[in-house]
Scaffold this motif. Structure first.
Motif, short mmCIF file in Angstrom:
data_model
loop_
_atom_site.label_atom_id
_atom_site.label_comp_id
_atom_site.label_asym_id
_atom_site.label_seq_id
_atom_site.Cartn_x
_atom_site.Cartn_y
_atom_site.Cartn_z
N MET A 237 0.84 -1.16 0.00
CA MET A 237 0.00 0.00 0.00
C MET A 237 0.89 1.23 0.00
N ALA A 238 0.40 2.30 -0.58
CA ALA A 238 1.14 3.55 -0.62
C ALA A 238 0.24 4.67 -0.09
N ILE A 239 0.86 5.59 0.63
CA ILE A 239 0.14 6.73 1.20
C ILE A 239 0.80 8.00 0.69
N LEU A 240 -0.01 8.93 0.15
CA LEU A 240 0.47 10.19 -0.37
C LEU A 240 -0.07 11.33 0.48
N THR A 241 0.75 12.37 0.65
CA THR A 241 0.33 13.52 1.45
C THR A 241 0.09 14.73 0.55
N LYS A 242 -0.58 15.74 1.10
CA LYS A 242 -0.86 16.96 0.34
C LYS A 242 0.40 17.74 -0.02
N ASN A 243 1.47 17.59 0.76
CA ASN A 243 2.71 18.32 0.49
C ASN A 243 3.67 17.55 -0.41
N GLY A 244 3.19 16.50 -1.08
CA GLY A 244 4.01 15.79 -2.05
C GLY A 244 4.95 14.74 -1.51
N GLU A 245 4.65 14.19 -0.35
CA GLU A 245 5.45 13.12 0.24
C GLU A 245 4.69 11.80 0.09
N ALA A 246 5.43 10.70 0.08
CA ALA A 246 4.78 9.38 -0.02
C ALA A 246 5.59 8.35 0.76
N THR A 247 4.91 7.33 1.20
CA THR A 247 5.55 6.18 1.81
C THR A 247 4.80 4.94 1.36
N ALA A 248 5.50 3.83 1.29
CA ALA A 248 4.87 2.57 0.88
C ALA A 248 5.35 1.46 1.78
N TYR A 249 4.47 0.57 2.13
CA TYR A 249 4.82 -0.58 2.93
C TYR A 249 3.78 -1.67 2.73
N SER A 250 4.12 -2.87 3.13
CA SER A 250 3.22 -4.01 2.99
C SER A 250 2.12 -3.92 4.04
N GLU A 251 0.91 -4.22 3.64
CA GLU A 251 -0.20 -4.18 4.61
C GLU A 251 -0.06 -5.25 5.68
N THR A 252 0.81 -6.23 5.47
CA THR A 252 1.05 -7.23 6.52
C THR A 252 1.82 -6.65 7.69
N ASN A 253 2.43 -5.46 7.51
CA ASN A 253 3.15 -4.79 8.60
C ASN A 253 2.22 -4.03 9.53
#
Length: 91
Positions: A1-17
């Motif tokens: 899964m990936a999460i994006l923010t309004k200020n242009g940042e992102a992070t991605a990690y496995s949903e099993t975490n």
């Protein structure tokens, strides 16, 4: 899964975490060090099929085509990656 923010940042990690939480818990932290930033979107994709692209659109009429592979995988709630630069006067 990936999460994006309004200020242009992102992070991605496995949903099993993501730890299992009870019905009465306050939830699970999705991203660290948000500060005054906000989560704008979340999407899931298959780890083995990361050949997709995202089109990022801004309220100023700008856009960027982003390879999903450019969002580095991390441990939850890991360090973010800048995917779209924003300036203080753009807010």
């Amino acid at each position: 899964m990936a999460i994006l923010t309004k200020n242009g940042e992102a992070t991605a990690y496995s949903e099993t975490n993501i730890p299992v939480a009870s019905m009465r818990s306050g939830g699970v932290k999705a991203i660290s060090q948000l500060g005054d930033d906000e989560i704008s979107s979340l999407f899931c994709y298959e780890k083995d099929n990361v050949k997709g692209k995202l089109i990022l659109l801004t309220n100023k009429g700008c856009y960027r085509v982003l390879d999903i592979q450019n969002i580095s995988m991390s441990q939850r709630p890991g360090k973010t990656t800048t995917i779209f630069r924003s300036f203080k006067n753009d807010k």
